[in-house]
Design a protein around this motif. Sequence first.
Motif, PDB file in Angstrom:
ATOM      1  N   ASP A  22       0.861  -1.180   0.000  1.00 51.87           N
ATOM      2  CA  ASP A  22       0.000   0.000   0.000  1.00 51.87           C
ATOM      3  C   ASP A  22       0.897   1.230   0.000  1.00 51.87           C
ATOM      4  OD1 ASP A  22      -3.089   0.781   0.967  1.00 51.87           O
ATOM      5  OD2 ASP A  22      -1.582   2.255   1.550  1.00 51.87           O
ATOM      6  N   ASP A  23       0.430   2.281  -0.647  1.00 46.24           N
ATOM      7  CA  ASP A  23       1.279   3.474  -0.738  1.00 46.24           C
ATOM      8  C   ASP A  23       1.488   4.155   0.619  1.00 46.24           C
ATOM      9  OD1 ASP A  23       1.708   2.897  -3.349  1.00 46.24           O
ATOM     10  OD2 ASP A  23       0.361   4.435  -4.171  1.00 46.24           O
TER      11      ASP A  23
ATOM     12  N   LYS B  50      -0.431  -0.449 -11.156  1.00 46.54           N
ATOM     13  CA  LYS B  50       0.203   0.840 -11.464  1.00 46.54           C
ATOM     14  C   LYS B  50       1.705   0.689 -11.523  1.00 46.54           C
ATOM     15  CE  LYS B  50      -0.971   2.021  -6.709  1.00 46.54           C
ATOM     16  NZ  LYS B  50      -1.770   2.915  -5.877  1.00 46.54           N
ATOM     17  N   PRO B  51       2.348   1.545 -12.304  1.00 42.07           N
ATOM     18  CA  PRO B  51       3.807   1.406 -12.463  1.00 42.07           C
ATOM     19  C   PRO B  51       4.541   1.855 -11.205  1.00 42.07           C
ATOM     20  CG  PRO B  51       2.991   3.351 -13.656  1.00 42.07           C
ATOM     21  CD  PRO B  51       1.785   2.676 -13.074  1.00 42.07           C
ATOM     22  N   SER B  52       5.696   1.211 -10.941  1.00 42.04           N
ATOM     23  CA  SER B  52       6.545   1.596  -9.803  1.00 42.04           C
ATOM     24  C   SER B  52       7.852   2.167 -10.329  1.00 42.04           C
ATOM     25  CB  SER B  52       6.864   0.374  -8.941  1.00 42.04           C
ATOM     26  OG  SER B  52       5.718  -0.092  -8.283  1.00 42.04           O
ATOM     27  N   ASP B  53       8.297   3.273  -9.727  1.00 42.09           N
ATOM     28  CA  ASP B  53       9.624   3.758 -10.086  1.00 42.09           C
ATOM     29  C   ASP B  53      10.652   2.935  -9.296  1.00 42.09           C
ATOM     30  OD1 ASP B  53       9.768   4.737  -7.487  1.00 42.09           O
ATOM     31  OD2 ASP B  53       9.097   6.753  -8.068  1.00 42.09           O
TER      32      ASP B  53
ATOM     33  N   THR C 275      10.272   2.525  -5.516  1.00 40.91           N
ATOM     34  CA  THR C 275       9.023   1.971  -4.993  1.00 40.91           C
ATOM     35  C   THR C 275       9.002   0.472  -5.232  1.00 40.91           C
ATOM     36  OG1 THR C 275       8.074   4.049  -5.745  1.00 40.91           O
ATOM     37  CG2 THR C 275       6.504   2.386  -5.020  1.00 40.91           C
ATOM     38  N   PRO C 276       8.440  -0.300  -4.276  1.00 37.78           N
ATOM     39  CA  PRO C 276       8.398  -1.748  -4.500  1.00 37.78           C
ATOM     40  C   PRO C 276       7.601  -2.082  -5.751  1.00 37.78           C
ATOM     41  CG  PRO C 276       7.036  -1.130  -2.614  1.00 37.78           C
ATOM     42  CD  PRO C 276       7.807   0.085  -3.016  1.00 37.78           C
ATOM     43  N   GLY C 277       8.065  -3.082  -6.473  1.00 40.43           N
ATOM     44  CA  GLY C 277       7.366  -3.453  -7.693  1.00 40.43           C
ATOM     45  C   GLY C 277       7.644  -4.894  -8.066  1.00 40.43           C
TER      46      GLY C 277
ATOM     47  N   ARG D 147       7.160  -3.251 -14.704  1.00 43.35           N
ATOM     48  CA  ARG D 147       7.347  -3.388 -13.259  1.00 43.35           C
ATOM     49  C   ARG D 147       6.352  -2.475 -12.547  1.00 43.35           C
ATOM     50  NH1 ARG D 147      10.138  -0.782  -9.467  1.00 43.35           N
ATOM     51  NH2 ARG D 147      10.845  -1.988  -7.653  1.00 43.35           N
ATOM     52  N   GLY D 148       5.614  -3.059 -11.627  1.00 42.06           N
ATOM     53  CA  GLY D 148       4.599  -2.243 -10.956  1.00 42.06           C
ATOM     54  C   GLY D 148       4.061  -2.923  -9.723  1.00 42.06           C
ATOM     55  N   ARG D 149       2.929  -2.414  -9.251  1.00 42.72           N
ATOM     56  CA  ARG D 149       2.321  -2.965  -8.027  1.00 42.72           C
ATOM     57  C   ARG D 149       0.802  -2.929  -8.166  1.00 42.72           C
ATOM     58  NH1 ARG D 149       3.712   2.247  -7.607  1.00 42.72           N
ATOM     59  NH2 ARG D 149       2.622   3.654  -6.185  1.00 42.72           N
ATOM     60  N   PRO D 150       0.132  -3.789  -7.402  1.00 39.10           N
ATOM     61  CA  PRO D 150      -1.318  -3.871  -7.552  1.00 39.10           C
ATOM     62  C   PRO D 150      -2.035  -2.704  -6.861  1.00 39.10           C
ATOM     63  CG  PRO D 150      -0.561  -5.369  -5.841  1.00 39.10           C
ATOM     64  CD  PRO D 150       0.666  -4.787  -6.459  1.00 39.10           C
ATOM     65  N   GLY D 151      -3.256  -2.441  -7.289  1.00 39.41           N
ATOM     66  CA  GLY D 151      -4.143  -1.517  -6.573  1.00 39.41           C
ATOM     67  C   GLY D 151      -4.715  -2.251  -5.365  1.00 39.41           C
ATOM     68  N   TRP D 152      -5.302  -1.498  -4.460  1.00 39.26           N
ATOM     69  CA  TRP D 152      -5.785  -2.063  -3.200  1.00 39.26           C
ATOM     70  C   TRP D 152      -6.896  -3.104  -3.418  1.00 39.26           C
ATOM     71  CZ3 TRP D 152      -9.580   1.206   0.187  1.00 39.26           C
ATOM     72  CH2 TRP D 152      -9.910   0.502   1.349  1.00 39.26           C
ATOM     73  N   HIS D 153      -7.843  -2.790  -4.302  1.00 38.11           N
ATOM     74  CA  HIS D 153      -9.029  -3.653  -4.414  1.00 38.11           C
ATOM     75  C   HIS D 153      -8.708  -5.046  -4.962  1.00 38.11           C
ATOM     76  CE1 HIS D 153     -10.570   0.298  -3.837  1.00 38.11           C
ATOM     77  NE2 HIS D 153     -10.337   0.685  -5.065  1.00 38.11           N
TER      78      HIS D 153
END
Length: 442
Positions: free
Chosen positions: A74-75, A187-190, A193-195, A202-208
């Motif tokens: 989570d962000d 969403k993409p991760s820089d 940011t964890p990804g 490379r990215g991370r999931p949304g909350w839902h």
Amino acid sequence: MELTLYNSLTKAKQVFQPIDPAHVRMYVCGPTVYDFAHIGNARPIIVFDVLYRLLRHVYGAAHVKYVRNITDVDDKINARAREEGVPISDVTERTTRQFHEDIAALGVLPPDVEPTCTGHIPQMVEMIKVLIAKGNAYEADGHVLFNTPSMKDYGALSRRSLDEMVAGARVEVATYKKDPTDFVLWKPSDSETPGWDSPWGRGRPGWHIECSAMAKQHLGEVFDIHGGGIDLQFPHHENEIAQSRCAHDTDVMANVWMHNGFLQVEGRKMSKSEGNFITINELLQKWPGEVLRFNMLRTQYRQPIDWTEKSVQESWDVLAGWYAKASPADADPAMSGEVLEALLDDVNTPRAIAALHQMDDTERASNLAALGFAGDLTDPRAAQVDDAAIDAAIALRLEAFANKDFAEADRIRDQLTAQGIQLKDSKDAETGERLTSWEMKR
Ligand code: AMP
Ligand code: ZN
């Protein structure tokens, strides 16, 4: 035994009929682990624990599966780790440990499965792929979004107007969205940011999507009960439903949706700026955990609850009175009589408590044990006081009396009172000498 539950999906109280009585399945959204859990967070934990215990009573402990996740992607977690300059796992592991300690003190059973988001990334990626393939989601600008108009009855749970949903989505209406209520699946991760690697970079999931994937993994495509606080109804639960139903082509994600009402403190919304923000951990420094549990259950779970010192104090007095007659520590745990009836009526705990008042001591102790009360009212402050320092203060106060310095004697008493220590003065029957004893004031 007929169990009735209020279903947020149909807005009605309904007789609960599990899909498979030999395998009753419940999912509850768990904490986002970036900070101490507050007393509002304790509400769903306690309420759904009571429901879990009730389901185990009705269907048998071996036939109920309770899943409550840990949101460790989570962000807010990323931001906290950055602030503290520590790895993300430091924040999530420390907070998870603290959460487990805090809620154990509240008499809460561990769920059967406690999945983490970090442990389910491949399942999330898989589900997003399915949603894209089915035309429910699209890639735009490094993101994957769920397209809400692709689902004909999007919004059925919260029954909001389109305007409300747009306003409630609380995200900037990004230009890459086809519809303002479309929401993020990925969403993409820089590099900071964890990804995780994915077909969309490379990215991370949304909350839902996290909850949809974890629920599917552990409970299947359609299950019995999904719970959480009322604030999660929109957008979180609405979006879980959209993802899961569209990915699995089902009419529902869970048959029954349950939402606990909000908790406020001393008549005001709890917030850091109001100065009335209280963590479970802080409360446990002052009150026995089971007093907090009991106090929570004095209000039916769907009603708002006003958490006050006064009500916690009353809760302590009630439990102390009961335990003096028969302790749940010595009882065989069993739900029975009017208490059981009340719980079967949409987990009506205040009605169950009224019934406890009417029961004989033995039956009451058995019901309390079955409701998660261990019979332990040890004052947590007792562990923190320094007996020698109190004895020294009492000696000084006696000296002040001897010198007729009553102002000083009062000052010392007030100082001890502020620490929760109550002095009891008496006179020795033979010598007439002043004696002072002390106890922790409840
Ligand atoms: P969070 O960690 O913010 O996702 O919240 C965890 C759980 O606590 C969710 O089920 C929320 O609905 C619930 N919750 C948060 N604040 C309150 C509150 N003040 N009263 C009741 N439930 C709450
Ligand atoms: Zn969730």
